[in-house]
Scaffold this active site. Sequence first.
Site, PDB file in Angstrom:
ATOM      1  N   SER A 251      89.393  36.512  34.405  1.00  0.00           N
ATOM      2  CA  SER A 251      88.640  37.555  34.944  1.00  0.00           C
ATOM      3  C   SER A 251      87.989  36.792  35.927  1.00  0.00           C
ATOM      4  O   SER A 251      87.329  35.932  35.582  1.00  0.00           O
ATOM      5  CB  SER A 251      87.132  38.345  33.556  1.00  0.00           C
ATOM      6  OG  SER A 251      87.122  39.141  34.417  1.00  0.00           O
TER       7      SER A 251
ATOM      8  N   TYR B 208      81.748  38.127  27.660  1.00  0.00           N
ATOM      9  CA  TYR B 208      82.654  38.342  28.177  1.00  0.00           C
ATOM     10  C   TYR B 208      82.950  37.320  28.891  1.00  0.00           C
ATOM     11  O   TYR B 208      83.979  36.934  29.238  1.00  0.00           O
ATOM     12  CB  TYR B 208      82.706  39.977  29.224  1.00  0.00           C
ATOM     13  CG  TYR B 208      84.200  40.115  29.030  1.00  0.00           C
ATOM     14  CD1 TYR B 208      85.574  40.336  28.322  1.00  0.00           C
ATOM     15  CD2 TYR B 208      84.099  40.335  30.992  1.00  0.00           C
ATOM     16  CE1 TYR B 208      86.447  41.254  29.463  1.00  0.00           C
ATOM     17  CE2 TYR B 208      85.532  40.753  31.291  1.00  0.00           C
ATOM     18  CZ  TYR B 208      86.719  40.821  30.136  1.00  0.00           C
ATOM     19  OH  TYR B 208      87.556  40.785  30.921  1.00  0.00           O
TER      20      TYR B 208
HETATM   21  N1  LIG Z   1      90.830  45.948  33.102  1.00  0.00           N
HETATM   22  C1  LIG Z   1      90.076  45.536  34.260  1.00  0.00           C
HETATM   23  O1  LIG Z   1      89.375  45.269  35.232  1.00  0.00           O
HETATM   24  C2  LIG Z   1      89.717  44.196  33.843  1.00  0.00           C
HETATM   25  C3  LIG Z   1      89.672  42.863  34.644  1.00  0.00           C
HETATM   26  C4  LIG Z   1      89.262  41.551  34.167  1.00  0.00           C
HETATM   27  C5  LIG Z   1      90.089  40.868  33.309  1.00  0.00           C
HETATM   28  N2  LIG Z   1      90.782  42.281  32.725  1.00  0.00           N
HETATM   29  C6  LIG Z   1      91.714  41.296  31.296  1.00  0.00           C
HETATM   30  O2  LIG Z   1      93.019  41.888  31.146  1.00  0.00           O
HETATM   31  C7  LIG Z   1      93.675  41.480  30.427  1.00  0.00           C
HETATM   32  C8  LIG Z   1      93.951  43.543  30.090  1.00  0.00           C
HETATM   33  O3  LIG Z   1      93.081  44.289  30.193  1.00  0.00           O
HETATM   34  P1  LIG Z   1      93.578  45.676  30.582  1.00  0.00           P
HETATM   35  O4  LIG Z   1      92.123  46.054  31.844  1.00  0.00           O
HETATM   36  O5  LIG Z   1      95.127  46.001  30.082  1.00  0.00           O
HETATM   37  O6  LIG Z   1      91.999  46.213  29.272  1.00  0.00           O
HETATM   38  P2  LIG Z   1      93.151  47.693  28.115  1.00  0.00           P
HETATM   39  O7  LIG Z   1      92.480  47.479  27.512  1.00  0.00           O
HETATM   40  O8  LIG Z   1      93.905  48.898  28.476  1.00  0.00           O
HETATM   41  O9  LIG Z   1      94.424  46.334  27.530  1.00  0.00           O
HETATM   42  C9  LIG Z   1      93.815  45.476  26.403  1.00  0.00           C
HETATM   43  C10 LIG Z   1      95.320  45.787  25.232  1.00  0.00           C
HETATM   44  O10 LIG Z   1      94.435  44.107  24.454  1.00  0.00           O
HETATM   45  C11 LIG Z   1      94.978  45.011  23.188  1.00  0.00           C
HETATM   46  N3  LIG Z   1      93.791  44.036  22.148  1.00  0.00           N
HETATM   47  C12 LIG Z   1      92.485  43.954  21.605  1.00  0.00           C
HETATM   48  N4  LIG Z   1      92.145  43.545  21.249  1.00  0.00           N
HETATM   49  C13 LIG Z   1      93.722  42.727  20.480  1.00  0.00           C
HETATM   50  C14 LIG Z   1      93.633  41.985  19.553  1.00  0.00           C
HETATM   51  N5  LIG Z   1      92.451  41.033  18.234  1.00  0.00           N
HETATM   52  N6  LIG Z   1      95.038  40.970  19.052  1.00  0.00           N
HETATM   53  C15 LIG Z   1      96.033  41.744  19.781  1.00  0.00           C
HETATM   54  N7  LIG Z   1      95.939  42.976  20.450  1.00  0.00           N
HETATM   55  C16 LIG Z   1      94.523  43.349  21.106  1.00  0.00           C
HETATM   56  C17 LIG Z   1      94.484  45.786  23.030  1.00  0.00           C
HETATM   57  O11 LIG Z   1      95.019  46.854  22.158  1.00  0.00           O
HETATM   58  C18 LIG Z   1      94.841  46.693  24.453  1.00  0.00           C
HETATM   59  O12 LIG Z   1      96.569  46.924  24.707  1.00  0.00           O
HETATM   60  C19 LIG Z   1      91.809  41.734  29.418  1.00  0.00           C
HETATM   61  O13 LIG Z   1      92.286  40.414  28.831  1.00  0.00           O
HETATM   62  C20 LIG Z   1      90.770  41.723  30.243  1.00  0.00           C
HETATM   63  O14 LIG Z   1      90.014  41.252  29.542  1.00  0.00           O
HETATM   64  C21 LIG Z   1      90.715  43.774  32.754  1.00  0.00           C
END
Ligand SMILES: NC(=O)c1ccc[n+]([C@@H]2O[C@H](COP(=O)([O-])OP(=O)(O)OC[C@H]3O[C@@H](n4cnc5c(N)ncnc54)[C@H](O)[C@@H]3O)[C@@H](O)[C@H]2O)c1
Length: 271
Positions: free
Chosen positions: A140, A153
């Site tokens: 991130s 985080y």
């Molecule tokens: N959305 C943002 O702004 C953002 C920014 C930086 C990084 N990220 C990172 O990107 C990645 C994807 O996030 P997103 O934005 O698509 O969010 P999201 O919440 O839509 O998707 C995350 C997915 O991870 C799954 N998950 C959570 N805990 C889990 C576990 N223990 N085992 C297996 N699956 C699990 C959830 O069920 C979900 O389907 C994450 O690692 C998040 O930290 C997101």
Amino acid sequence: MGKLDGRVFVISGAARGQGAEEARLFVSEGAKVVLGDVLVEQGERVAAGLGGDVACCVRLDVREEADWQAAARVAVERFGKVGGLVNNAGILRFNALADTPVAEFREVVDVNQTGCFLGMKTLAPYIERAGGGTIVNTSSYAGLTGMTFLTAYAASKAAVVGMTRVAALELAGRGVRVNAVCPGAIDTPMTNPAAAADAGLPLGDEGARDAAGADPAAMDAFYAKLVPQGRMGRPEEVARLVLFLSCADSSYVTGQPFVVDGGWLAGVSVV
Ligand SMILES: NC(=O)c1ccc[n+]([C@@H]2O[C@H](COP(=O)([O-])OP(=O)(O)OC[C@H]3O[C@@H](n4cnc5c(N)ncnc54)[C@H](O)[C@@H]3O)[C@@H](O)[C@H]2O)c1
């Protein structure tokens, strides 16, 4: 001719958000994908939409080593091998440092950091046996810079960058490249109003979507003040970077974090 013809990937957290977009894009480029998530029904719907001959869903809790081993077995049984991994699953929690319960800190580290470690540990030998391949970890922008209310985080995502470098060094000689993506504010369920409200979210954080800002235009207006490109990112924009790092276009690239954030981390803007 797709960029991923003949490749087989495991993508964690692929039931929704960025992971689901990565699965869709990878299949459109010729890959076969195993979608792993704790949201099994949602994951199965995404996999069914992609087609049973090229995609399937397994229950994968990234904190559980046995679940990773089972996912690898399913990939081999269904598609013959594992040639790549996208460590995408993650959770976000907001709390001031002094208010963060240790259980919450450990929960975030367990999913974001230990989950990433277990994915690489379990699948790297499979990828090597498949003749080499790629691992893309999801960090991130909070893994590269500080941000208020994100102690757990930020710690977990900085650890992802550190593990990416070490894994790249250890696996380069085995034909496995390892890189990380560092998204900025991306419009996914992670950044939804309910999550923000649950956490009593102050604006200015990664999940900073105020209750009134459910509509994407309002969110873009909010982020226009912070992000030089003037809007949130879309999950497909992250997926395209993950594709680049997973295909031969990045054949001489390993061990690096790649920021996809609309310019947020470029510096301080006064315009
Ligand atoms: N959305 C943002 O702004 C953002 C920014 C930086 C990084 N990220 C990172 O990107 C990645 C994807 O996030 P997103 O934005 O698509 O969010 P999201 O919440 O839509 O998707 C995350 C997915 O991870 C799954 N998950 C959570 N805990 C889990 C576990 N223990 N085992 C297996 N699956 C699990 C959830 O069920 C979900 O389907 C994450 O690692 C998040 O930290 C997101």
